[in-house]
Design a protein around this motif. Sequence first.
Motif, short mmCIF file in Angstrom:
data_model
loop_
_atom_site.label_atom_id
_atom_site.label_comp_id
_atom_site.label_asym_id
_atom_site.label_seq_id
_atom_site.Cartn_x
_atom_site.Cartn_y
_atom_site.Cartn_z
N UNK A 94 0.83 -1.21 0.00
CA UNK A 94 0.00 0.00 0.00
C UNK A 94 0.86 1.26 0.00
N UNK A 95 1.93 1.22 0.76
CA UNK A 95 2.79 2.39 0.89
C UNK A 95 3.50 2.73 -0.41
N UNK A 102 -4.12 4.10 -0.84
CA UNK A 102 -4.69 3.63 0.43
C UNK A 102 -3.90 4.13 1.63
N UNK A 103 -2.60 4.28 1.46
CA UNK A 103 -1.72 4.66 2.56
C UNK A 103 -1.50 6.17 2.49
N UNK A 231 -3.06 9.40 9.80
CA UNK A 231 -2.57 8.26 9.01
C UNK A 231 -3.77 7.45 8.54
N UNK A 232 -3.79 7.11 7.26
CA UNK A 232 -4.86 6.28 6.71
C UNK A 232 -4.25 5.09 5.96
N UNK A 233 -4.90 3.94 6.06
CA UNK A 233 -4.50 2.75 5.31
C UNK A 233 -5.64 1.74 5.39
N UNK A 234 -5.51 0.66 4.67
CA UNK A 234 -6.49 -0.42 4.76
C UNK A 234 -5.91 -1.54 5.63
N UNK A 235 -6.74 -2.10 6.48
CA UNK A 235 -6.25 -3.17 7.34
C UNK A 235 -5.68 -4.29 6.48
N UNK A 236 -4.50 -4.79 6.83
CA UNK A 236 -3.82 -5.75 5.95
C UNK A 236 -4.54 -7.08 5.74
N UNK A 238 -8.29 -7.53 6.69
CA UNK A 238 -9.72 -7.33 6.42
C UNK A 238 -9.98 -6.37 5.27
N UNK A 239 -9.00 -5.53 4.94
CA UNK A 239 -9.19 -4.53 3.91
C UNK A 239 -10.00 -3.33 4.35
N UNK A 240 -10.39 -3.29 5.62
CA UNK A 240 -11.21 -2.20 6.14
C UNK A 240 -10.40 -0.90 6.16
N UNK A 241 -10.97 0.22 5.65
CA UNK A 241 -10.26 1.50 5.74
C UNK A 241 -10.10 1.91 7.21
#
Length: 254
Positions: A94-95, A102-103, A231-236, A238-241
């Motif tokens: 993501x980064x 996403x990141x 900081x924002x990302x998707x859970x690695x 579950x994919x949840x924002x």
Amino acid sequence: MARRFQSSPLNILYEDDQIIVCVKPHGIATQSRSVAVPDMERLIKNHLCRSAPGNAASAGKEPYLAVIHRLDQPVAGILVFAKTKSAARELSRQLTDPKKAAFGKYYRALVEKRPDTDSGILEDYLCKDPRTNTSRVCSQNTPGARLARLEFHIAVDNFFHWGRGISENPPSPMEPTELLIHIFTGRHHQIRVQLANMGCPILGDTKYNPHSMWNMGKNGWQQIYLCAYKLTFRHPTTGKPMTFELKDARDCGF
């Protein structure tokens, strides 16, 4: 089961079996080469040893922890670490994949003068000098040059409590001004270099603003008025924002 912490020596914002999100204070490195120097990586590993089922510390087993991104030692703010290899791979993907967007890394900065415009995008090529641990703006054709890109807006609130607050009177161009910053690249000292090059150096940043009158923090170390506040990302898994945000600079030691 996720665990949320209201208060902790580590200031942990969120933790589950895949990730841990916490606030790095001023003066502590994200990761240090010296085992004698305390850093966030070691502090979190100690926390994981103490909280692991069966006490991993007593078994002599070091817990897995991956550093996904870093903050400069004099900078405070939010970091996410991975507790499994699969989580590390996904967060790193993501980064490094700007197409996914996403990141997201967002900062607050208090600069010594008001920018000429209320918002803008800065694009510069930067070169790093390992001898001095500094970076500088350079031409695109300079060996080692890498593109740095960020977006800034003048903030309308008072995150740092520096004294002015919101006012109906027009601000002076030479007074400290708070900026909201979103970085699209992760270059060495990127925000510090680009803002200084724009003519708006960060308060307290003696490396890129040696004539600053705001040289030291209250604890004696260099305290830069720069905070990774969101900081924002998707859970690695579950994919949840996921979004984590500090509302006040005092939450990270200012």
